[in-house]
Design a protein around this motif. Structure first.
Motif, PDB file in Angstrom:
ATOM      1  N   ASN A   7      12.202  10.387  -8.154  1.00  0.00           N
ATOM      2  CA  ASN A   7      10.816  10.426  -8.660  1.00  0.00           C
ATOM      3  C   ASN A   7       9.887  11.631  -7.926  1.00  0.00           C
ATOM      4  O   ASN A   7       9.204  12.293  -8.403  1.00  0.00           O
ATOM      5  CB  ASN A   7       9.922   9.144  -8.194  1.00  0.00           C
ATOM      6  CG  ASN A   7      10.268   7.956  -9.133  1.00  0.00           C
ATOM      7  OD1 ASN A   7      11.019   8.005 -10.235  1.00  0.00           O
ATOM      8  ND2 ASN A   7      10.424   6.759  -8.698  1.00  0.00           N
ATOM      9  N   TRP A 132      19.366  11.979 -18.461  1.00  0.00           N
ATOM     10  CA  TRP A 132      18.371  11.719 -19.501  1.00  0.00           C
ATOM     11  C   TRP A 132      17.805  13.076 -19.811  1.00  0.00           C
ATOM     12  O   TRP A 132      17.830  13.989 -18.909  1.00  0.00           O
ATOM     13  CB  TRP A 132      17.455  10.831 -18.510  1.00  0.00           C
ATOM     14  CG  TRP A 132      17.896   9.588 -18.004  1.00  0.00           C
ATOM     15  CD1 TRP A 132      18.760   9.479 -17.017  1.00  0.00           C
ATOM     16  CD2 TRP A 132      18.037   8.396 -18.826  1.00  0.00           C
ATOM     17  NE1 TRP A 132      19.272   8.327 -16.748  1.00  0.00           N
ATOM     18  CE2 TRP A 132      18.561   7.544 -17.957  1.00  0.00           C
ATOM     19  CE3 TRP A 132      17.543   8.206 -19.767  1.00  0.00           C
ATOM     20  CZ2 TRP A 132      18.899   6.116 -18.410  1.00  0.00           C
ATOM     21  CZ3 TRP A 132      17.447   6.593 -20.309  1.00  0.00           C
ATOM     22  CH2 TRP A 132      18.338   5.687 -19.631  1.00  0.00           C
ATOM     23  N   VAL A 134      13.977  14.270 -21.735  1.00  0.00           N
ATOM     24  CA  VAL A 134      12.632  14.112 -22.336  1.00  0.00           C
ATOM     25  C   VAL A 134      12.128  15.385 -23.210  1.00  0.00           C
ATOM     26  O   VAL A 134      12.452  16.305 -22.694  1.00  0.00           O
ATOM     27  CB  VAL A 134      11.604  13.679 -21.179  1.00  0.00           C
ATOM     28  CG1 VAL A 134      10.253  13.551 -21.737  1.00  0.00           C
ATOM     29  CG2 VAL A 134      11.983  12.891 -20.241  1.00  0.00           C
ATOM     30  N   GLY A 138       7.691  12.713 -24.246  1.00  0.00           N
ATOM     31  CA  GLY A 138       8.055  11.618 -24.716  1.00  0.00           C
ATOM     32  C   GLY A 138       8.855  10.659 -24.055  1.00  0.00           C
ATOM     33  O   GLY A 138       8.917  10.770 -22.588  1.00  0.00           O
ATOM     34  N   GLU A 139       9.536   9.663 -24.676  1.00  0.00           N
ATOM     35  CA  GLU A 139      10.245   8.626 -23.801  1.00  0.00           C
ATOM     36  C   GLU A 139      11.610   9.265 -23.217  1.00  0.00           C
ATOM     37  O   GLU A 139      12.237  10.103 -24.170  1.00  0.00           O
ATOM     38  CB  GLU A 139      10.392   7.382 -24.634  1.00  0.00           C
ATOM     39  CG  GLU A 139       9.222   6.467 -24.943  1.00  0.00           C
ATOM     40  CD  GLU A 139       8.809   6.195 -23.524  1.00  0.00           C
ATOM     41  OE1 GLU A 139       9.446   5.509 -22.728  1.00  0.00           O
ATOM     42  OE2 GLU A 139       7.641   5.962 -23.302  1.00  0.00           O
ATOM     43  N   PRO A 140      11.992   8.785 -22.219  1.00  0.00           N
ATOM     44  CA  PRO A 140      13.447   9.286 -21.625  1.00  0.00           C
ATOM     45  C   PRO A 140      14.322   9.003 -22.763  1.00  0.00           C
ATOM     46  O   PRO A 140      14.414   7.655 -23.183  1.00  0.00           O
ATOM     47  CB  PRO A 140      13.437   8.930 -20.413  1.00  0.00           C
ATOM     48  CG  PRO A 140      12.072   8.639 -20.034  1.00  0.00           C
ATOM     49  CD  PRO A 140      11.379   8.185 -21.077  1.00  0.00           C
ATOM     50  N   ARG A 141      15.659   9.657 -22.774  1.00  0.00           N
ATOM     51  CA  ARG A 141      16.750   9.494 -23.704  1.00  0.00           C
ATOM     52  C   ARG A 141      17.695   9.746 -23.067  1.00  0.00           C
ATOM     53  O   ARG A 141      18.255  10.832 -22.382  1.00  0.00           O
ATOM     54  CB  ARG A 141      16.517  10.091 -25.104  1.00  0.00           C
ATOM     55  CG  ARG A 141      17.852  10.073 -25.869  1.00  0.00           C
ATOM     56  CD  ARG A 141      17.815  10.908 -27.279  1.00  0.00           C
ATOM     57  NE  ARG A 141      17.630  12.165 -27.153  1.00  0.00           N
ATOM     58  CZ  ARG A 141      18.662  13.188 -27.010  1.00  0.00           C
ATOM     59  NH1 ARG A 141      19.672  12.608 -26.865  1.00  0.00           N
ATOM     60  NH2 ARG A 141      18.444  14.360 -26.798  1.00  0.00           N
ATOM     61  N   ARG A 142      18.794   8.848 -22.992  1.00  0.00           N
ATOM     62  CA  ARG A 142      20.165   8.976 -22.079  1.00  0.00           C
ATOM     63  C   ARG A 142      21.072   9.925 -22.805  1.00  0.00           C
ATOM     64  O   ARG A 142      21.012   9.776 -24.050  1.00  0.00           O
ATOM     65  CB  ARG A 142      20.701   7.652 -22.011  1.00  0.00           C
ATOM     66  CG  ARG A 142      21.765   7.831 -21.068  1.00  0.00           C
ATOM     67  CD  ARG A 142      22.258   6.358 -20.199  1.00  0.00           C
ATOM     68  NE  ARG A 142      23.106   6.543 -19.321  1.00  0.00           N
ATOM     69  CZ  ARG A 142      23.336   5.616 -18.104  1.00  0.00           C
ATOM     70  NH1 ARG A 142      22.721   4.565 -18.424  1.00  0.00           N
ATOM     71  NH2 ARG A 142      24.040   5.793 -17.377  1.00  0.00           N
TER      72      ARG A 142
END
Length: 258
Positions: A7, A132, A134, A138-142
């Motif tokens: 983070n 991941w 982004v 948008g939403e994170p995508r693996r």
């Protein structure tokens, strides 16, 4: 490494993006040459200084090594920074550039963040947490590497073919290109991100610095691929790099070693 470290790295990338977005294509961009004749802009130094200031406050015990301000990685924890990977693109107005941030623990990258705001893309990974991406906030995508298993079906990229002449062997690289299905020169950070997300299968560079590739060791490995130098050693500070989906890695190394 903790989730807090990832983070923190993502917040560092946010701070870097705010600076690079503001300076990209600026008419008053200041460009100088370093002793090795590579360019550096005021945005490069501003990003590294800003990131170092945050790290000094948040992680005062951690070492920091960056392209513009130096530093060393030893035992323990160290943050490895490339404020703008692809500075030549940045200063020419080409949008393929990124800030690279890695956390290294006892010589192994455990967190990697690659932020390319002009492309609207970010890639990141942490040990045991997957890789991941982004797109446009948008939403994170693996993500995961491709399943290509043969060099004659593989898609290969490098940076500048002249670097193979000066630092390695152009003939070895050309032998690899001839063995592959398709070749391009996406260059710098982008090609290794493309390996991690399965868009291409191999990326090879004959000459790199640690800050150029540290995030990609954890990113590519967490995506299911392999990361070595051109001698086959699993290290980000070996002076060269080969990333792959894993299936074609040994065959590529064999051609590059001949």
């Amino acid at each position: 490494m903790s989730s807090d470290d990832l983070n923190s790295a993502l917040r560092l990338a946010d701070a870097a993006d705010a600076i690079t977005r503001a300076r990209f294509q600026a008419v008053d961009l200041v460009v100088e040459r370093k002793p090795d004749r590579t360019p550096v802009t005021d945005a490069d130094t501003a990003v590294e200084d800003a990131v170092r200031a945050v790290l000094a406050e948040s992680y005062p015990a951690d070492a920091v090594a960056g392209e513009e301000r130096g530093g060393a990685v030893g035992a323990g924890r160290a943050w490895v920074l490339d404020p703008i990977d692809g500075t030549k693109n940045f200063l020419r107005g080409v949008p393929a550039w990124a800030t690279l941030i890695a956390l290294v623990e006892d010589g192994t990258p455990v967190v990697g963040v690659v932020s390319a705001p002009a492309l609207g893309r970010r890639w990141y990974a942490a040990r045991g947490e997957g890789a991941w991406t982004v797109r446009d906030g948008g939403e994170p995508r693996r993500i995961s590497v491709s399943g290509v298993r043969s060099l004659d079906d593989a898609y290969l990229s490098t940076t500048d073919i002249n670097s193979w002449v000066k630092y390695h062997s152009r003939e070895r690289y050309l032998a690899l290109t001839e063995a592959c299905w398709e070749t391009r020169a996406f260059g710098d950070f982008w090609q290794h991100c493309l390996v991690a997300e399965g868009a291409i299968d191999l990326a090879a560079e004959a000459i790199v610095n640690p800050w150029d590739v540290a995030p990609f060791q954890v990113l590519v490995e967490e995506a299911g691929g392999r990361f070595t130098d051109l001698g086959g050693a699993v290290r980000y500070d070996g002076g060269s790099v080969l990333t792959s989906n894993g299936h074609v890695h040994d065959a590529a190394l064999d051609l590059l070693r001949r």
